[in-house]
Scaffold this motif. Structure first.
Motif, PDB file in Angstrom:
ATOM      1  N   ALA A  76       0.626  -1.132   0.185  1.00  0.00           N
ATOM      2  CA  ALA A  76      -0.161   0.072   0.151  1.00  0.00           C
ATOM      3  C   ALA A  76       0.863   1.203   0.018  1.00  0.00           C
ATOM      4  O   ALA A  76       0.558   2.078  -0.752  1.00  0.00           O
ATOM      5  CB  ALA A  76      -1.154  -0.071   1.108  1.00  0.00           C
ATOM      6  N   GLY A  77       1.696   1.152   0.674  1.00  0.00           N
ATOM      7  CA  GLY A  77       2.802   2.414   0.740  1.00  0.00           C
ATOM      8  C   GLY A  77       3.774   2.610  -0.554  1.00  0.00           C
ATOM      9  O   GLY A  77       3.532   3.938  -0.988  1.00  0.00           O
ATOM     10  N   ILE A  78       3.751   1.600  -1.244  1.00  0.00           N
ATOM     11  CA  ILE A  78       4.488   1.997  -2.719  1.00  0.00           C
ATOM     12  C   ILE A  78       3.380   2.431  -3.633  1.00  0.00           C
ATOM     13  O   ILE A  78       3.586   3.149  -4.338  1.00  0.00           O
ATOM     14  CB  ILE A  78       4.996   0.575  -3.051  1.00  0.00           C
ATOM     15  CG1 ILE A  78       6.389  -0.136  -2.532  1.00  0.00           C
ATOM     16  CG2 ILE A  78       5.250   0.406  -4.647  1.00  0.00           C
ATOM     17  CD1 ILE A  78       7.398   1.137  -2.776  1.00  0.00           C
ATOM     18  N   VAL A  79       2.190   1.828  -3.654  1.00  0.00           N
ATOM     19  CA  VAL A  79       1.276   2.315  -4.234  1.00  0.00           C
ATOM     20  C   VAL A  79       0.897   3.673  -4.073  1.00  0.00           C
ATOM     21  O   VAL A  79       0.679   4.744  -5.048  1.00  0.00           O
ATOM     22  CB  VAL A  79      -0.234   1.660  -4.151  1.00  0.00           C
ATOM     23  CG1 VAL A  79      -1.403   2.207  -5.177  1.00  0.00           C
ATOM     24  CG2 VAL A  79       0.112   0.121  -4.822  1.00  0.00           C
ATOM     25  N   LEU A  80       1.012   3.990  -2.602  1.00  0.00           N
ATOM     26  CA  LEU A  80       0.777   5.683  -2.395  1.00  0.00           C
ATOM     27  C   LEU A  80       1.866   6.466  -2.917  1.00  0.00           C
ATOM     28  O   LEU A  80       1.655   7.771  -3.399  1.00  0.00           O
ATOM     29  CB  LEU A  80       0.916   5.573  -0.799  1.00  0.00           C
ATOM     30  CG  LEU A  80       0.479   6.984  -0.156  1.00  0.00           C
ATOM     31  CD1 LEU A  80      -0.700   7.716  -0.476  1.00  0.00           C
ATOM     32  CD2 LEU A  80       0.930   6.994   1.287  1.00  0.00           C
ATOM     33  N   ALA A 223      -1.943   2.118   8.254  1.00  0.00           N
ATOM     34  CA  ALA A 223      -0.407   2.302   8.881  1.00  0.00           C
ATOM     35  C   ALA A 223       0.456   2.598   7.508  1.00  0.00           C
ATOM     36  O   ALA A 223       1.442   3.117   7.837  1.00  0.00           O
ATOM     37  CB  ALA A 223      -0.187   0.785   9.567  1.00  0.00           C
ATOM     38  N   ALA A 224       0.143   2.168   6.647  1.00  0.00           N
ATOM     39  CA  ALA A 224       1.254   2.479   5.393  1.00  0.00           C
ATOM     40  C   ALA A 224       0.968   3.995   5.260  1.00  0.00           C
ATOM     41  O   ALA A 224       2.244   4.581   4.861  1.00  0.00           O
ATOM     42  CB  ALA A 224       0.577   1.926   4.155  1.00  0.00           C
ATOM     43  N   VAL A 225      -0.108   4.821   5.326  1.00  0.00           N
ATOM     44  CA  VAL A 225      -0.052   6.041   5.247  1.00  0.00           C
ATOM     45  C   VAL A 225       0.811   6.907   6.163  1.00  0.00           C
ATOM     46  O   VAL A 225       1.761   7.675   5.878  1.00  0.00           O
ATOM     47  CB  VAL A 225      -1.633   6.598   5.307  1.00  0.00           C
ATOM     48  CG1 VAL A 225      -1.493   8.278   5.516  1.00  0.00           C
ATOM     49  CG2 VAL A 225      -2.301   6.095   4.059  1.00  0.00           C
ATOM     50  N   LEU A 226       0.758   6.384   7.395  1.00  0.00           N
ATOM     51  CA  LEU A 226       1.445   7.054   8.579  1.00  0.00           C
ATOM     52  C   LEU A 226       2.903   6.636   8.389  1.00  0.00           C
ATOM     53  O   LEU A 226       3.948   7.550   8.657  1.00  0.00           O
ATOM     54  CB  LEU A 226       1.089   6.311  10.004  1.00  0.00           C
ATOM     55  CG  LEU A 226      -0.391   6.332  10.206  1.00  0.00           C
ATOM     56  CD1 LEU A 226      -0.730   5.780  11.687  1.00  0.00           C
ATOM     57  CD2 LEU A 226      -0.860   8.060  10.150  1.00  0.00           C
ATOM     58  N   LEU A 227       3.187   5.431   8.273  1.00  0.00           N
ATOM     59  CA  LEU A 227       4.886   4.986   8.153  1.00  0.00           C
ATOM     60  C   LEU A 227       5.481   5.864   6.634  1.00  0.00           C
ATOM     61  O   LEU A 227       6.551   6.431   6.900  1.00  0.00           O
ATOM     62  CB  LEU A 227       5.112   3.649   7.828  1.00  0.00           C
ATOM     63  CG  LEU A 227       6.375   3.084   7.441  1.00  0.00           C
ATOM     64  CD1 LEU A 227       7.113   3.270   8.749  1.00  0.00           C
ATOM     65  CD2 LEU A 227       6.323   1.564   7.011  1.00  0.00           C
ATOM     66  N   THR A 228       4.878   5.852   5.650  1.00  0.00           N
ATOM     67  CA  THR A 228       5.192   6.690   4.661  1.00  0.00           C
ATOM     68  C   THR A 228       5.324   8.040   4.713  1.00  0.00           C
ATOM     69  O   THR A 228       6.399   8.800   4.336  1.00  0.00           O
ATOM     70  CB  THR A 228       4.316   6.421   3.155  1.00  0.00           C
ATOM     71  OG1 THR A 228       4.157   5.095   2.972  1.00  0.00           O
ATOM     72  CG2 THR A 228       4.877   7.029   2.013  1.00  0.00           C
ATOM     73  N   ALA A 229       4.282   8.562   5.479  1.00  0.00           N
ATOM     74  CA  ALA A 229       4.505  10.198   5.829  1.00  0.00           C
ATOM     75  C   ALA A 229       5.407  10.646   6.660  1.00  0.00           C
ATOM     76  O   ALA A 229       6.328  11.388   6.653  1.00  0.00           O
ATOM     77  CB  ALA A 229       3.128  10.653   6.344  1.00  0.00           C
ATOM     78  N   ARG A 230       5.710   9.622   7.706  1.00  0.00           N
ATOM     79  CA  ARG A 230       6.853   9.639   8.723  1.00  0.00           C
ATOM     80  C   ARG A 230       8.370   9.620   8.449  1.00  0.00           C
ATOM     81  O   ARG A 230       9.049  10.185   8.514  1.00  0.00           O
ATOM     82  CB  ARG A 230       6.753   8.659   9.917  1.00  0.00           C
ATOM     83  CG  ARG A 230       7.556   8.915  11.074  1.00  0.00           C
ATOM     84  CD  ARG A 230       7.217   8.187  12.440  1.00  0.00           C
ATOM     85  NE  ARG A 230       8.224   8.362  13.365  1.00  0.00           N
ATOM     86  CZ  ARG A 230       8.294   9.535  14.194  1.00  0.00           C
ATOM     87  NH1 ARG A 230       7.698  10.627  13.819  1.00  0.00           N
ATOM     88  NH2 ARG A 230       9.235   9.429  15.154  1.00  0.00           N
ATOM     89  N   LEU A 231       8.393   8.559   7.408  1.00  0.00           N
ATOM     90  CA  LEU A 231       9.816   8.407   6.632  1.00  0.00           C
ATOM     91  C   LEU A 231      10.111   9.359   5.375  1.00  0.00           C
ATOM     92  O   LEU A 231      10.978   9.271   5.251  1.00  0.00           O
ATOM     93  CB  LEU A 231       9.868   7.127   6.379  1.00  0.00           C
ATOM     94  CG  LEU A 231       9.725   5.809   7.429  1.00  0.00           C
ATOM     95  CD1 LEU A 231      10.008   4.598   6.956  1.00  0.00           C
ATOM     96  CD2 LEU A 231      10.691   6.105   8.564  1.00  0.00           C
ATOM     97  N   ASP A 232       9.018   9.779   4.950  1.00  0.00           N
ATOM     98  CA  ASP A 232       8.866  10.536   3.739  1.00  0.00           C
ATOM     99  C   ASP A 232       9.547   9.626   2.559  1.00  0.00           C
ATOM    100  O   ASP A 232      10.311   9.987   1.752  1.00  0.00           O
ATOM    101  CB  ASP A 232       9.820  11.984   3.624  1.00  0.00           C
ATOM    102  CG  ASP A 232       9.906  12.799   2.489  1.00  0.00           C
ATOM    103  OD1 ASP A 232       8.795  12.582   1.912  1.00  0.00           O
ATOM    104  OD2 ASP A 232      10.836  13.345   2.269  1.00  0.00           O
ATOM    105  N   SER A 233       8.977   8.422   2.736  1.00  0.00           N
ATOM    106  CA  SER A 233       9.849   7.386   1.841  1.00  0.00           C
ATOM    107  C   SER A 233       8.862   6.241   1.835  1.00  0.00           C
ATOM    108  O   SER A 233       8.353   5.647   2.863  1.00  0.00           O
ATOM    109  CB  SER A 233      11.138   7.087   2.221  1.00  0.00           C
ATOM    110  OG  SER A 233      11.612   5.992   1.392  1.00  0.00           O
ATOM    111  N   ALA A 234       8.563   5.789   0.570  1.00  0.00           N
ATOM    112  CA  ALA A 234       7.913   4.409   0.390  1.00  0.00           C
ATOM    113  C   ALA A 234       8.790   3.367  -0.016  1.00  0.00           C
ATOM    114  O   ALA A 234       9.598   3.365  -1.047  1.00  0.00           O
ATOM    115  CB  ALA A 234       6.698   4.451  -0.639  1.00  0.00           C
ATOM    116  N   GLN A 235       9.063   2.335   0.875  1.00  0.00           N
ATOM    117  CA  GLN A 235       9.917   1.290   0.506  1.00  0.00           C
ATOM    118  C   GLN A 235       9.397  -0.060   0.441  1.00  0.00           C
ATOM    119  O   GLN A 235       8.578  -0.612   1.270  1.00  0.00           O
ATOM    120  CB  GLN A 235      10.874   1.316   1.724  1.00  0.00           C
ATOM    121  CG  GLN A 235      11.591   2.508   1.788  1.00  0.00           C
ATOM    122  CD  GLN A 235      12.478   2.678   3.428  1.00  0.00           C
ATOM    123  OE1 GLN A 235      12.499   1.519   3.981  1.00  0.00           O
ATOM    124  NE2 GLN A 235      13.156   3.806   3.518  1.00  0.00           N
TER     125      GLN A 235
END
Length: 311
Positions: A76-80, A223-235
């Protein structure tokens, strides 16, 4: 008047006391632990795991389990990240990210309810599928450098309260309302207590089992939204081991792996317990390998206590 489950209340009380004692011990051991900045950092660290554990609690209450949530976070983070980079409106990007998680949860639920696969096997398979999909879509590379609006979710605040904490709190408020005040919540507990008896009473157990996996997927997308936003990165490798942390927070919080017993308030405390342990051990310069050992011991003790108390 609704009957109070003394068993659940006692679980939460024991875990809360343990958390307070742990915080006092770490405050004595490290002068940096009890600082305002560090305490806020602990809650922010707990926010992602707590959000995941919220959905996991729904699944475990029915006697199921979901091992795929960490991989769903990555997918989900990669798609975001791809959508945000394509300059599509952020609101639409966030919605798609959460719905990707919900779709993965739907697949898990169908495997369990329609194909009658054991939840462990079904979600173990989708864990690998989602991780592979994330790696393929991203080409094995991370995506970074997003807009300020997405970064605001990870590092911004509203009225002095970090946005991540607000989102986590709203997630739990909605979850608690569903479990405590709706027919769906009563059926979830009933399925975990005795699925066959619940089915024979005329309740569509497959529907509500499917629903809890969808809810778990939605919280993974969030949670993917929160993680991606916090890291400023999708991994594509993000979220590895997150499923274990979510299960640990749920179990430490007093939710029985057999289903039918547990509260989301306990899950919050369980997530905070894990965050406090990790943070405190980091401050004490304890090896990350030893931290995993400590978390494992805490999980074993929590389950052992639950078994002893049940007997």
């Amino acid at each position: 008047m609704k009957k109070v489950n003394i068993k659940n209340v006692s679980n939460i009380f024991v875990v809360l006391v343990a958390l307070i004692v742990l915080c006092i011990a770490l405050s004595i051991a490290s002068p940096w632990f009890a600082t305002q900045k560090n305490l806020i950092n602990i809650v922010l660290q707990a926010a992602i795991n707590a959000t995941l554990a919220c959905g996991m609690t729904f699944v475990i209450l029915t006697g199921g389990i979901d091992l795929s949530v960490g991989s769903i976070v990555a997918l989900a983070g990669i798609v975001l990240g791809i959508i945000v980079k394509a300059e599509i409106p952020l609101a639409a990007a966030l919605l798609v990210c959460v719905l990707i998680g919900g779709f993965c949860g739907l697949v898990n639920g169908l495997l369990v309810t329609r194909l009658n696969l054991p939840a462990f096997i079904a979600t173990l398979g989708t864990m690998s599928i989602a991780r592979g999909a994330a790696l393929y879509i991203a080409g094995g590379r991370s995506i970074s450098g997003f807009s300020g609006k997405l970064n605001f979710i990870g590092s911004g605040a509203i009225l002095g309260i970090p946005v991540m904490i607000i989102i986590m709190a709203l997630t739990f408020i909605i979850g608690m309302f569903i479990l405590k005040y709706t027919r769906t919540g009563r059926y979830i507990y009933a399925i975990g207590g005795n699925m066959e008896a619940t089915r024979l009473s005329g309740i569509n157990t497959n529907f509500y089992t499917l629903l809890v996996y969808i809810i778990c997927g939605l919280t993974a997308g969030l949670a993917a939204v929160l993680l991606t936003a916090r890291l400023d990165s999708a991994q594509p490798v993000a979220g590895e081991g997150y499923e274990l942390d979510a299960i640990a927070a749920t179990v430490i919080g007093g939710t029985s792996l057999d289903g039918g017993e547990g509260r989301l308030s306990g899950t919050i405390i369980g997530a905070l317990m894990i965050a406090v342990l990790n943070n405190g051990l980091n401050l004490l310069n304890v090896s990350s390998y030893i931290q995993q050992v400590v978390i494992g011991i805490v999980i074993v003790l929590a389950v052992t206590f639950d078994r002893i108390r049940s007997k």
